[in-house]
Design a protein around this motif. Structure first.
Motif, mmCIF file in Angstrom:
data_model
loop_
_atom_site.group_PDB
_atom_site.id
_atom_site.type_symbol
_atom_site.label_atom_id
_atom_site.label_comp_id
_atom_site.label_asym_id
_atom_site.label_seq_id
_atom_site.Cartn_x
_atom_site.Cartn_y
_atom_site.Cartn_z
ATOM 1 N N ASP A 133 22.210 15.366 25.575
ATOM 2 C CA ASP A 133 22.669 16.721 25.294
ATOM 3 C C ASP A 133 22.413 17.091 23.839
ATOM 4 O O ASP A 133 22.050 18.216 23.525
ATOM 5 N N VAL A 134 22.652 16.116 22.959
ATOM 6 C CA VAL A 134 22.396 16.326 21.535
ATOM 7 C C VAL A 134 21.499 15.196 21.050
ATOM 8 O O VAL A 134 21.791 14.027 21.285
ATOM 9 N N PHE A 135 20.408 15.571 20.382
ATOM 10 C CA PHE A 135 19.491 14.571 19.831
ATOM 11 C C PHE A 135 19.570 14.648 18.313
ATOM 12 O O PHE A 135 19.418 15.716 17.724
ATOM 13 N N ILE A 136 19.829 13.500 17.700
ATOM 14 C CA ILE A 136 19.885 13.453 16.240
ATOM 15 C C ILE A 136 18.570 12.865 15.759
ATOM 16 O O ILE A 136 18.235 11.727 16.080
ATOM 17 N N THR A 137 17.818 13.650 15.020
ATOM 18 C CA THR A 137 16.492 13.203 14.592
ATOM 19 C C THR A 137 16.379 13.112 13.079
ATOM 20 O O THR A 137 17.012 13.870 12.352
ATOM 21 N N GLU A 138 15.578 12.169 12.629
ATOM 22 C CA GLU A 138 15.191 12.115 11.224
ATOM 23 C C GLU A 138 14.158 13.209 10.986
ATOM 24 O O GLU A 138 13.655 13.812 11.947
ATOM 25 N N ALA A 139 13.829 13.476 9.733
ATOM 26 C CA ALA A 139 12.823 14.494 9.435
ATOM 27 C C ALA A 139 12.059 14.112 8.176
ATOM 28 O O ALA A 139 11.685 14.973 7.376
ATOM 29 N N THR A 140 11.799 12.808 8.010
ATOM 30 C CA THR A 140 11.092 12.335 6.813
ATOM 31 C C THR A 140 9.793 13.121 6.615
ATOM 32 O O THR A 140 9.476 13.539 5.513
ATOM 33 N N PHE A 141 9.049 13.293 7.707
ATOM 34 C CA PHE A 141 7.786 14.043 7.622
ATOM 35 C C PHE A 141 7.876 15.338 8.431
ATOM 36 O O PHE A 141 6.972 15.687 9.189
ATOM 37 N N GLY A 142 9.004 16.016 8.283
ATOM 38 C CA GLY A 142 9.289 17.202 9.080
ATOM 39 C C GLY A 142 8.672 18.494 8.558
ATOM 40 O O GLY A 142 9.369 19.498 8.392
ATOM 41 N N LEU A 143 7.387 18.478 8.307
ATOM 42 C CA LEU A 143 6.652 19.697 7.962
ATOM 43 C C LEU A 143 5.338 19.670 8.729
ATOM 44 O O LEU A 143 4.732 18.604 8.882
ATOM 45 N N PRO A 144 4.868 20.851 9.175
ATOM 46 C CA PRO A 144 3.628 20.872 9.979
ATOM 47 C C PRO A 144 2.426 20.257 9.265
ATOM 48 O O PRO A 144 1.492 19.809 9.914
ATOM 49 N N VAL A 145 2.450 20.199 7.929
ATOM 50 C CA VAL A 145 1.321 19.630 7.185
ATOM 51 C C VAL A 145 1.194 18.122 7.425
ATOM 52 O O VAL A 145 0.126 17.537 7.265
ATOM 53 N N PHE A 146 2.295 17.494 7.845
ATOM 54 C CA PHE A 146 2.256 16.054 8.069
ATOM 55 C C PHE A 146 1.815 15.719 9.491
ATOM 56 O O PHE A 146 2.596 15.809 10.436
ATOM 57 N N VAL A 147 0.558 15.358 9.616
ATOM 58 C CA VAL A 147 0.038 14.865 10.888
ATOM 59 C C VAL A 147 -0.671 13.560 10.550
ATOM 60 O O VAL A 147 -1.663 13.557 9.814
ATOM 61 N N HIS A 148 -0.101 12.442 11.002
ATOM 62 C CA HIS A 148 -0.663 11.142 10.623
ATOM 63 C C HIS A 148 -1.970 10.869 11.361
ATOM 64 O O HIS A 148 -2.062 11.114 12.559
ATOM 65 N N PRO A 149 -2.965 10.324 10.661
ATOM 66 C CA PRO A 149 -4.229 9.974 11.337
ATOM 67 C C PRO A 149 -4.080 8.707 12.178
ATOM 68 O O PRO A 149 -3.043 8.036 12.125
ATOM 69 N N ASP A 150 -5.124 8.368 12.905
ATOM 70 C CA ASP A 150 -5.146 7.160 13.722
ATOM 71 C C ASP A 150 -5.019 5.925 12.809
ATOM 72 O O ASP A 150 -5.821 5.762 11.884
ATOM 73 N N PRO A 151 -4.029 5.052 13.033
ATOM 74 C CA PRO A 151 -3.807 3.906 12.143
ATOM 75 C C PRO A 151 -5.025 2.980 12.021
ATOM 76 O O PRO A 151 -5.337 2.511 10.927
ATOM 77 N N LEU A 152 -5.718 2.746 13.127
ATOM 78 C CA LEU A 152 -6.874 1.840 13.072
ATOM 79 C C LEU A 152 -8.001 2.414 12.219
ATOM 80 O O LEU A 152 -8.693 1.703 11.503
ATOM 81 N N GLN A 153 -8.143 3.721 12.296
ATOM 82 C CA GLN A 153 -9.144 4.403 11.481
ATOM 83 C C GLN A 153 -8.813 4.207 9.994
ATOM 84 O O GLN A 153 -9.710 3.987 9.178
ATOM 85 N N GLU A 154 -7.532 4.278 9.643
ATOM 86 C CA GLU A 154 -7.126 4.072 8.255
ATOM 87 C C GLU A 154 -7.404 2.640 7.820
ATOM 88 O O GLU A 154 -7.883 2.391 6.718
ATOM 89 N N ILE A 155 -7.100 1.678 8.699
ATOM 90 C CA ILE A 155 -7.328 0.264 8.368
ATOM 91 C C ILE A 155 -8.818 -0.012 8.186
ATOM 92 O O ILE A 155 -9.219 -0.817 7.346
ATOM 93 N N ARG A 156 -9.640 0.682 8.940
ATOM 94 C CA ARG A 156 -11.095 0.476 8.799
ATOM 95 C C ARG A 156 -11.607 0.961 7.450
ATOM 96 O O ARG A 156 -12.629 0.484 6.968
ATOM 97 N N ARG A 157 -10.903 1.862 6.817
ATOM 98 C CA ARG A 157 -11.273 2.278 5.460
ATOM 99 C C ARG A 157 -11.054 1.118 4.501
ATOM 100 O O ARG A 157 -11.778 0.947 3.525
ATOM 101 N N LEU A 158 -10.049 0.295 4.789
ATOM 102 C CA LEU A 158 -9.790 -0.895 3.971
ATOM 103 C C LEU A 158 -10.875 -1.953 4.196
ATOM 104 O O LEU A 158 -11.417 -2.508 3.230
ATOM 105 N N THR A 159 -11.208 -2.233 5.446
ATOM 106 C CA THR A 159 -12.224 -3.266 5.696
ATOM 107 C C THR A 159 -13.586 -2.813 5.144
ATOM 108 O O THR A 159 -14.349 -3.633 4.643
ATOM 109 N N ALA A 160 -13.841 -1.515 5.167
ATOM 110 C CA ALA A 160 -15.091 -1.010 4.588
ATOM 111 C C ALA A 160 -15.109 -1.242 3.077
ATOM 112 O O ALA A 160 -16.123 -1.628 2.496
#
Ligand code: ZN
Length: 336
Positions: A133-160
């Motif tokens: 009935d009630v959902f309590i949510t965090e909002a650490t990244f609660g702005l539309p500008v925050f869209v996280h990329p694919d984690p594996l894609q980010e890790i591949r930037r490190l291996t590169a």
């Protein structure tokens, strides 16, 4: 029953009057339910603690076995009753052992989700939406500008980068509980099988994760003995982010600072910390995950806590969901 009579914000944290307990209290209390082991949610000094077995283990590793007077473990999906209040824990997908806590009385169910994410993570159980009935949510990244990329894609930037700069020690800053183990696991998933050096501060938690069946591959302590500076060239050294700018990093020849955090979306933050290779990798829900999750819970009312409350509250109102900020204090994003 009104929702605010079942759970209400108090200076010590979210309090349940009929059950006489707090969820993630920031001050010592008699009865505490803990969502996960991060320091701002799990504090030492409570009378009785109810949490998942992993969270209790993690608290004992960090604070010593006497972190509370007594403790009780609860499994995901198991239901307990405390003074007539039904309580159950459900996976939050944030770090190992992390849970959402559902509190129920007289047909009213409130879910306090703690910190959570929906992106896949092999180091912990995946988030399970719980109808409420009630959902309590965090909002650490609660702005539309925050869209996280694919984690594996980010890790591949490190291996590169490791291929591109084979003479430089890659110092990867990652929070010691959760993020460090996740980046190591992601490196393994990406096919990187060289032994990974770890800072002493990560040792206990990495070993604990391994003990829980999470494969981190071969890890070596990043100690000075045995000519560390030479061994570290072209290697990954995982360390808490606090080492950036400290003497510890100077033992490595030509170190390259890498930081894995959702905040790396903001270029200025990377610059301030002297990060050369920012990886956008978060254990918190991004904007799309927050919204999808609110919809899946089918909650008619949303309470928003720690982070950027305004945009989520506004989004809920525009979508016909009652919403309000809880203004709880004491929850940081722990150098997320
Ligand atoms: Zn957390």
């Amino acid at each position: 029953m009104k929702p605010q009579n079942l759970l209400q914000p108090r200076p010590a944290g979210l309090y349940c009057p009929p059950g006489d307990f707090y969820i993630d209290p920031v001050r010592p209390v008699e009865r505490a339910l803990i969502t996960h082991g991060h320091a701002d949610h799990a504090r030492a000094g409570h009378g009785h603690v109810l949490a998942t077995r992993e969270t209790l283990d993690i608290m004992a590793l960090r604070y010593g076995t006497d972190f509370a007077r007594s403790r009780q473990a609860i499994n995901y999906g198991e239901t307990l009753t405390l003074d007539g209040v039904g309580i159950s824990f459900h996976p939050a997908g944030h770090v190992l052992g992390s849970a959402q806590i559902a509190v129920e009385k007289n047909g009213l169910r409130i879910v306090a989700s703690g910190d959570y994410k929906r992106h896949p993570d092999q180091t912990c159980a995946a988030f399970e939406p719980v109808r409420c009935d009630v959902f309590i949510t965090e909002a650490t990244f609660g702005l539309p500008v925050f869209v996280h990329p694919d984690p594996l894609q980010e890790i591949r930037r490190l291996t590169a980068s490791l291929t591109q700069f084979p003479d430089r020690a890659h110092i990867l800053g990652a929070y010691s509980l959760g993020k460090a183990q996740r980046v190591i696991s992601l490196l393994r998933t990406s096919g990187y099988d060289t032994p990974i050096l770890i800072h002493g501060a990560l040792e206990k938690l990495c070993r604990y994760y391994e003990g829980q069946g999470i494969d981190l591959g071969e890890l070596e302590p990043a100690t000075v003995e045995g000519g560390l500076a030479d061994r570290a060239a072209g290697r990954v050294i995982v360390a808490p982010p606090s080492v950036f700018g400290e003497r510890w990093t100077r033992r490595f020849a030509d170190p390259l600072n890498v930081f894995a955090s959702g905040w790396m979306r903001i270029r200025q933050r990377a610059k301030q910390r002297g990060v050369e290779l920012p990886l956008i990798l978060s254990d918190h829900a991004d904007w799309n995950e927050l919204i999808a999750t609110i919809r899946e819970t089918e909650a008619g009312e949303v309470w928003v806590t720690h982070g950027r409350e305004e945009a989520i509250v506004r989004w809920c109102e525009l979508n016909g969901i009652k919403a309000r900020p809880l203004n709880l204090v004491g929850y940081e994003d722990e150098v997320e």
